[in-house]
Design an enzyme around this catalytic site. Structure first.
Site: not given
Length: 713
Positions: A146, A200, A256, A413, A415, A464
């Site tokens: 990347l 990426h 992101y 990425h 959660h 969370h």
């Protein structure tokens, strides 16, 4: 399915790239175009924002000229010497390219020539990076491929700007021994990433496509657009189709989205400059413009991105990606005056055609304040994979904001936080998200990579503000399973004094249906709206339900007596994130209602709560089983119910009062909300009530009646 316009664009690309070469090359032609250079030079003198931005670039370029060129053997991970030096090099190349175009001074072009000749001398000798990580595709310059792609995205811009000032023989050396081997590595050695629908892959595509344009290699541009097989099943257009929703939401989340935007917009800018007839900025109903505006809406009023999924929490829209995005959105897509407000807050523009237009219009006084609006931002390529709901009240100086994450997983990425709630007020987090467990580019902390605690804590559901069933993370912390399902938005309303979102999740825990309905409601006699939250879990089998609220600030009052453990703290559990939580105290309540008051940033936040039956309230802090002291201090209160089939957690959070530490005065410390009651709760309806200043309010959720979903009186 692609719409007609998308197919037409793809067909146009097929026709155009059947030609052997691109149009005649002119340099520069990406961010600065040769035809616009005289106006840009004049603008640097005339427009303060452009002048300020250029002075910084030139100062950095001059500093680079005074420093010996260093092209070290790649050997260090993120944050290490070689890693940081190669990052400095691509920044220096871009800065010197800009300085050359504005001043015309050969010394800047010579710097680019000399450093790229040095890279050309070394690049083909370098193996894959020695610090490449298991499970990550290694680069040659950096520990992951990347970063190599990012290096080239910046470097090719500088080369494009210095192109005409570099002798042809030196250009041949640079292209044959650096850029062409890079293109081979990026498309063949990194083929899996090149065809990967992921950020990426986007960086790889942008690096290859931009280099293909500058070097007049149409076959590489064609691969970037249509994928390595040139069949349109992967590549740039497919990435635009699959990674963004129709609202411009990027599936990996706000942090992101910010990162991925740069290769999207800068490659689109290159396509638009080289082949304007393709109208790339019109693609998918001006998708990239929506993506940039959505990125900005996915920040709080202080400019920080909402830290959904893996996120470094102090990242703001002042980052380079949003500077590029804002400038290009305004100059090349749609000149919306509120983008000028963002540019002014960013305090800089890119030295480019786009930056010139922004700076000129700022100087002309065309800016209008950026308006944050309550909205539902859909997720999924077709907008049918849930979404992010934003409830907002108040001006930008003191705004309440509630975010409900009812979206898809967000790929690797993501959660495990279905129906997560974040609450902001008074310029700060109140009920925060932990974000990512990572010290980016701090080599002493796992080389700047994600920490082990990112998996054992930050991704886990209990980290969370959402429901945990049987002390397990949703989807049993399987990203592959979670990626197959998304939450469902049941209702959204953004009227001024009654903003509501309701969402359902039925796949996170087998046999358990979860519905969360959250609202900001303005009540007469209160300065700030109330945050009303109703979280319902229904199952045919008994379960253990935990609903944590991680908070900022200090616990200053509660309706129940508590005494924290003063010695020999115990972890709350053994896995799924519970092993990292210290249990300070657990209080089994005698009543079904109560309250907890937090003081934060000189303001009080009282959360009143009611449950079907008396619950246990647990006061928690983060830090257990943390031998490297990597976890950030965090505190929570948690409502727990054991061995029940159905559970409804009802809470009302009131924002009130003020503390003046200078004059040592406190006003409004007592909450005006009282008497919370759960009147009825089943699969069709929830009815609750509460009082404000002794006035009774009834709040009713009608799940089966979309026309009258919320009743409040």
């Amino acid at each position: 399915m692609m719409n007609y316009f998308n197919k037409l664009v793809l067909y146009s690309f097929c026709l155009i790239f059947s030609a052997a070469t691109l149009r005649a090359q002119v340099h520069p032609a990406i961010m600065i175009t040769k035809s616009n250079l005289p106006a840009l030079k004049k603008g640097v003198m005339d427009y303060p924002l452009l002048q300020k931005s250029y002075k910084k670039v030139q100062a950095d370029a001059d500093k680079a000229l005074l420093t010996p060129i260093s092209v070290p053997l790649p050997k260090d991970g993120g944050g290490g010497f070689s890693h940081e030096q190669h990052k400095r090099n691509y920044t220096n190349i871009l800065n010197c390219g800009i300085a050359y175009q504005i001043t015309g001074e050969q010394k800047y072009a010579d710097y680019i020539k000399n450093i790229l000749l040095k890279y050309a001398q070394e690049y083909e000798k370098w193996p894959l990076h020695p610090k490449r990580k298991e499970g990550h595709e290694g680069g040659k310059i950096f520990w992951q491929s990347l970063n190599d792609f990012v290096w080239q995205v910046y470097t090719i811009q500088g080369y494009d700007m210095a192109y005409d000032a570099i002798p042809a023989s030196d250009r041949a050396t640079i292209e044959n021994h650096l850029f062409m081997p890079m293109l081979q590595f990026f498309t063949v050695g990194c083929k899996q990433t090149f065809d990967w629908i992921h950020n990426h892959g986007t960086w790889d595509i942008a690096a290859v496509g931009m280099t293909g344009y500058v070097l007049n290699k149409p076959e590489y541009v064609q691969m970037a657009i249509k994928g390595s097989n040139k069949d349109g099943k992967t590549g740039f257009l497919k990435q635009l189709d699959q990674l963004f929703s129709p609202d411009g939401y990027y599936t990996e989340g706000p942090y992101y989205q910010r990162y991925a935007l740069l290769p999207f917009v800068i490659f689109a800018k290159a396509i638009n400059n080289y082949q304007p007839e393709l109208k790339i900025f019109e693609y998918r109903n001006k998708l990239l413009s929506k993506a940039i505006n959505t990125s900005l809406q996915l920040t709080y009023t202080d400019g920080t991105f909402f830290p959904v999924n893996d996120a470094i929490k102090d990242k703001t829209y002042q980052s380079a990606e949003l500077v590029y995005g804002t400038d290009i959105a305004y100059a090349d897509i749609k000149a919306e005056p509120q983008l000028l407000d963002i540019a002014q807050k960013q305090g800089e523009v890119i030295i480019s055609d786009a930056g010139l237009k922004i700076a000129a219009d700022v100087a002309a006084g065309k800016s209008k304040p950026f308006v944050y609006t309550p909205q539902l931002i859909t997720d999924g390529a077709n907008g049918d994979e849930g979404g992010i709901a934003l409830l907002r009240y108040g001006n930008n100086e003191d705004q309440q904001c509630v975010l409900i994450k009812a979206a898809s997983q967000g790929m690797g990425h993501g959660h495990f936080d279905r129906l997560n709630l974040l609450y902001y007020d008074n310029g700060t987090e109140i009920f925060p998200d932990y974000g990512a467990a990572r010290f980016i580019n701090i080599e002493t902390k796992k080389g700047g990579d994600y920490l082990l605690e990112n998996k054992t804590w930050a991704k886990q559901t209990v980290a969370h503000n959402t429901l945990v069933v049987d002390q397990q993370s949703d989807f049993k912390a399987s990203a592959e399973k979670a990626q197959l399902e998304s939450a469902e938005i049941l209702y959204f309303n953004n009227s001024k004094d009654l903003q509501v979102v309701s969402a359902k999740e039925t796949h996170a825990y087998p046999g358990v249906e979860m519905i969360r309905t959250s609202a900001l409601i303005k009540v007469q006699g209160l300065e700030k709206p109330l945050l009303i939250d109703v979280f319902q879990a229904v199952s045919n089998q008994p379960h253990h339900y935990d609903l944590p609220f991680w908070y900022k600030g200090h616990l200053v009052d509660a309706s129940f007596k508590y005494k924290a453990v003063s010695n020999n703290l115990q972890a709350l559990g053994t896995d799924n994130g519970y092993q990292h939580i210290w249990l300070n105290t657990a209080q089994k309540l005698d009543k079904t209602d109560g309250y907890i008051t937090i003081l934060h940033n000189k303001r009080f936040y009282t959360t009143h709560f009611a449950t079907d039956a008396p619950a246990t309230v647990k006061l928690l802090s983060l830090g257990a089983n943390d031998p490297d002291l990597s976890l950030i201090e965090s505190k929570a209160f948690m409502f727990s119910q054991e061995n029940v089939k159905q559970q409804t957690f009802f809470s009302v959070t009131e924002t009130h009062g003020k503390v003046n530490s200078v004059s040592e005065t406190t006003t409004g410390a007592s909450s005006l909300v009282s008497d919370l009651k759960l009147l009825n709760t089943d699969k069709n309806q929830v009815k609750v009530s509460f009082k404000v200043k002794d006035r009774l309010y009834n709040y009713q959720i009608n799940y089966t009646n979309k026309e009258n979903f919320i009743e409040f009186k």
